[in-house]
Design an enzyme around this catalytic site. Structure first.
Site, PDB file in Angstrom:
ATOM      1  N   HIS A 252       0.817  -1.209   0.000  1.00 14.65           N
ATOM      2  CA  HIS A 252       0.000   0.000   0.000  1.00 14.65           C
ATOM      3  C   HIS A 252       0.850   1.257   0.000  1.00 14.65           C
ATOM      4  O   HIS A 252       0.446   2.286  -0.560  1.00 14.65           O
ATOM      5  CB  HIS A 252      -0.961  -0.015   1.188  1.00 14.65           C
ATOM      6  N   HIS A 388      -4.457  -6.089 -11.013  1.00 11.78           N
ATOM      7  CA  HIS A 388      -3.191  -5.426 -10.705  1.00 11.78           C
ATOM      8  C   HIS A 388      -2.178  -5.611 -11.825  1.00 11.78           C
ATOM      9  O   HIS A 388      -1.548  -4.648 -12.279  1.00 11.78           O
ATOM     10  CB  HIS A 388      -2.608  -5.970  -9.397  1.00 11.78           C
TER      11      HIS A 388
END
Length: 454
Positions: A252, A388
């Protein structure tokens, strides 16, 4: 700062990543099932797991990117995703969308209303709008209304995490993961609608998270109580949770790094005098911290999943999405700073993905490896989706800008090389939706009421 265009990782790596994008799209074709998109196993077959809202939304977005990149067979998959979100997943009694449904019947399993997948409803709908697909504009209008009425918490610059089915009670928790994907969705909404408050909110959320991280040596606190107080020990007994792990999530930090630079790039498109130095600093420090804490810290290449607040690894598994976001952050930082180290890092992390993560036999990427870089399934089973990996392969392979967001950037490419003989006609590339809803639109993308390109 350069903010120029460069062949980050070199032309060979870019060519390889563009080819990998098509391979990922090929793998994704098998995920379509009657009521949405299925979780795929290691060989690419749909599993009998419940259909997840976040997964169906992400695959609808993926299908839109496939279509906009020249794969016209993905138009049908975008339409299928839009239909699933307007039928099986939609709660017609209370509004919003079910968190999960049964695969065979389409009946609700988890009827809670969650911010994380609702952010992906916004993203999926906005990408379908850019692709000009039928029903997309209506879906986006409804998703915006639901999000505005229930999830956005202006006083905290966060989103409310979740509600009961009828919205009568909310979870006493605020999470940065859902906020991060709301930033992603808001950047896409700003591109599609031209409404400035989406960019204002994305910037406010990003700067707030950067401030929290700065105070903790650039490790991001992810979990807060209902009053906005940090809960540093949250899920210490469930450290490998896929969405709310204990401690600092290395990936993150990398994902926020790229998003911070996309926020800055969006501002620069509106105002060339905008500096955004604070965002560049945050992006750089977040990435620096993630790399220092996460990359090859236990004797083997790869990023660990999480660390404690002093940087000690907690979950040492290597998740594929973390490498994807590392490549994205390196690409963004290389464009903005011009520093060669990011070019070198991008190439190193891509070579790692080729060696350890990309499954050249069964397709897609292994979603999880253990600390010896062997395939494992401690947190993630199978290969649920390609979201992703596809985004990063298109970002680098097509040398996309940091703004506008993925779908809009692909729709505006004049030099798209359409594979397999496919071509998208000008009429197919035009965004189709009511002009009063989203402004004046053209084949080159959205424009505001003055006719100025965003």
């Amino acid at each position: 700062m350069t903010d120029g265009t460069m062949s980050l990782g070199g032309p060979e790596a870019a060519k390889e990543m563009r080819a990998e994008a098509d391979r990922l799209l090929d793998f994704a074709l098998a995920s379509r099932v009657e009521h949405g998109f299925a979780w795929l196993d290691d060989s690419g077959r749909p599993t009998d797991r419940p259909l997840e809202l976040w997964l169906t939304c992400r695959m609808t977005h993926v299908a839109a990117l496939g279509f906009l990149s020249g794969r016209t067979e993905f138009a049908a998959l975008v339409d299928h995703g839009v239909q699933a979100l307007t039928t099986s997943f939609q709660d017609r009694t209370h509004g919003g969308w079910f968190a999960s449904i049964e695969g065979p019947s389409g009946k609700s399993i988890d009827d809670r209303k969650q911010a994380y997948p609702h952010a992906f409803v916004l993203l999926a709908a906005s990408s379908a709008v850019v692709a000009g697909r039928p029903g997309a504009a209506e879906l986006l209008a409804l998703a915006r209304q639901v999000h505005e009425e229930h999830f956005w918490v202006a006083s905290k610059n966060l989103v409310q995490e979740s509600f009961s089915a009828d919205w009568s009670s909310s979870e006493p928790y605020l999470g940065v993961n859902a906020t991060m994907h709301t930033v992603e969705a808001y950047l896409a909404l700003h591109d599609v609608t031209g409404e400035p408050h989406y960019l204002d909110r994305a910037e406010a959320m990003t700067l707030q998270v950067a401030g929290w991280a700065r105070a903790r040596d650039w490790r991001i606190p992810e979990h807060f109580d209902a009053n906005g107080h940090v809960m540093p020990d949250y899920n210490r007994d469930r450290p490998a949770d896929p969405f709310r792990p204990f401690g600092a999530t290395v990936g993150h930090g990398l994902e926020w790094s790229r998003l911070a630079l996309s926020v800055r790039a969006s501002r620069l498109r509106l105002d060339a005098s905008y500096n955004g130095g604070e965002l560049v600093t945050a992006a750089t420090e977040l990435a620096n911290r993630a790399v220092a804490d996460g990359w090859a810290v236990d004797g083997a290449d790869g990023f660990v999943y999480t660390t404690d607040w002093d940087g000690t690894p907690v979950v040492r598994a290597r998740m594929h999405w973390v490498v994807c976001e590392a490549i994205g952050a390196a690409y963004a930082l290389g464009l903005v700073t011009g520093e060669k180290r990011w070019d070198d890092s991008l190439l190193a992390w891509w070579r790692y993905a080729q060696q350890h993560l990309i499954d050249t036999d069964a397709g897609s990427w292994h979603h999880e490896l253990d600390e010896q870089n062997q395939v494992s399934h401690g947190t993630w089973a199978g290969k649920p989706d390609v979201y992703h990996a596809l985004q990063i392969c298109l970002l680098v392979g097509d040398a996309l800008p940091l703004a506008p967001s993925f779908a809009t950037a692909l729709s505006r490419r004049e030099d798209t090389e359409y594979p397999r003989g496919h071509e998208i006609r000008a009429s197919e590339r035009r965004i189709s939706c009511p002009l009063s809803m989203f402004g004046v639109l053209s084949a080159k993308g959205p424009r505001d009421q003055s006719g100025r390109s965003w």
